[in-house]
Design a protein around this motif. Structure first.
Motif, short mmCIF file in Angstrom:
data_model
loop_
_atom_site.label_atom_id
_atom_site.label_comp_id
_atom_site.label_asym_id
_atom_site.label_seq_id
_atom_site.Cartn_x
_atom_site.Cartn_y
_atom_site.Cartn_z
N ALA A 106 -9.95 -6.79 -5.99
CA ALA A 106 -9.31 -6.89 -4.63
C ALA A 106 -9.78 -8.22 -3.84
O ALA A 106 -9.29 -8.72 -3.14
N ALA A 107 -11.18 -8.38 -4.19
CA ALA A 107 -11.81 -9.68 -3.43
C ALA A 107 -10.90 -10.95 -4.20
O ALA A 107 -10.96 -11.80 -3.26
N MET A 108 -10.95 -10.98 -5.24
CA MET A 108 -10.27 -12.14 -5.88
C MET A 108 -8.68 -12.13 -5.52
O MET A 108 -8.22 -13.14 -5.26
N ASP A 138 -7.80 -11.41 -2.32
CA ASP A 138 -8.02 -11.84 -1.23
C ASP A 138 -8.35 -13.29 -1.14
O ASP A 138 -7.89 -14.02 -0.24
N ARG A 195 0.73 -1.35 0.12
CA ARG A 195 0.10 0.14 -0.17
C ARG A 195 0.88 1.24 -0.07
O ARG A 195 0.62 2.26 -0.80
N GLU A 241 -6.79 -2.74 -4.42
CA GLU A 241 -7.72 -2.06 -3.61
C GLU A 241 -8.81 -1.00 -4.02
O GLU A 241 -9.87 -0.92 -3.57
N LEU A 270 -13.34 -3.05 -6.14
CA LEU A 270 -13.76 -3.99 -5.42
C LEU A 270 -13.83 -5.27 -5.55
O LEU A 270 -13.13 -6.21 -4.81
N GLU A 271 -13.87 -5.77 -6.76
CA GLU A 271 -13.94 -7.27 -7.59
C GLU A 271 -12.69 -7.76 -7.54
O GLU A 271 -12.48 -8.90 -7.17
#
Lengths: 220, 220
Positions: free
Chosen positions: A96-98, A100, A78, A90, A93-94
């Motif tokens: 960053a989710a993948m 994670d 970051r 980040e 949204l999508e």
């Protein structure tokens, strides 16, 4: 500004996780070696002040002291994020989710499958003078094959784990895969999974992976 | 818009992790129960399409399907973030890092210490008809005490784990602590650590914790 300091041995899987991130974002850093086996420096008061659980790595950035490799790694990614080096994604949204999802898969599935092979074929015999328990290895190999099968399917859909972009999710697979290939007789497991094999070769062609792995090899 | 769907049983530690996040941000959701023990629905083709590793929970939000509880939880916390409900603090580099540090500590230290007590005193006897291995419990209790000692020190400096704000790091401790207190003879372990005890009572006073724990209790 003084460069960030990373405390721990370069050969540690979790130290390598942090160093790779620092290399990927091009940050200046100093690695402060620690002897975990003879001097047990992880139990020194200095290190327990950095991490009360006595694990490596720890990071110092000015007055800020952090521990837990994945937390340190994300801080680094970051802080030094650029358009070229945005490994957490980040801002989306999508994506960053993948990132994670596959970062968690590494921790709870991939690493759990590979770690017993590393332990029995590499760490126990070389560092602890213990014999390899082949029954444990055989079970871990079967578990690894099941995980690799799912990775093969995923990497047939996308070039990288989180999508068609290199991310923190891929990077997290470095050290355990490196040691399986470099230090155990089971590196050839990857050969049965062509997409996984191509992904691994792609990762290992990155300058950061080449540089960090050069300090980890077990080969003379 | 259709509410997000969460797949898995309400009593699962990892399902609870996600439900708590949904409650904290006030999102609308539907919980789709799954029977993991009799029907083994986690191995059904429908569920393997959601998560190839056959674990719970999974989340569906329109066309997006996610798995791995911590990844789902972070997606929820980012998507529905408000000024009042900002549990990841990703807008602040240092706060986000401390949330990550103590989230990792939960996964690698706290949960690892508590899980064998849960397994031996609760899951094995009630769900699997297996006897409790007291030697394993005793070792896990000692490990838990060491972890709680470090938590006591941390919570003497700050009201919550990541700082003086409630965060995802605290939330992640819910289910394993709840089961130790509710379903094992070892809930009184917390009594020796007054800051930890006060922190836990504070967490359990939150409406989200009350609501989700009501569906998990093992007491008649």
């Amino acid at each position: 500004m003084a460069p960030v300091k990373v405390f721990g041995p370069a050969k540690s899987i979790n130290v390598a996780r942090v160093l790779l991130c620092l290399e990927e974002v091009g940050a200046e850093y100093e690695l402060v070696h620690m002897d975990l086996f003879q001097a047990k420096e992880q139990n020194s008061p200095e290190h327990l002040a950095r991490n009360p659980f006595g694990k490596v790595p720890a990071l110092q950035d000015g007055d800020l002291v952090l521990f837990e490799a994945r937390a340190i790694a994300k801080y680094v990614l970051r802080k030094y994020k650029t358009e070229q080096a945005d490994l957490l994604r980040e801002g989306d949204l999508e994506e960053a989710a993948m990132v994670d999802v596959w970062t968690e898969v590494e921790a709870h599935q991939y690493h759990q499958a590979l770690r017993l092979i590393m332990l029995e074929c590499f760490l126990n015999p070389t560092l602890r003078g213990l014999p390899t328990n082949q029954a444990v290895v055989d079970e871990a190999v079967e578990k690894t094959k099941k995980v690799l099968e799912i990775y093969e399917a995923r990497l047939s859909e996308h070039r990288y784990l989180a999508g068609d972009f290199f991310s923190f999710a891929d990077l997290n697979h470095f050290a355990s895969t490196f040691y399986i290939v470099d230090a155990t007789p089971y590196g050839s497991l990857l050969d049965s999974y062509p997409r996984v094999k191509a992904w691994w070769e792609d990762l290992m062609s990155r300058p950061s992976f080449k540089k960090i792995s050069a300090n980890m090899t077990t080969k003379v």
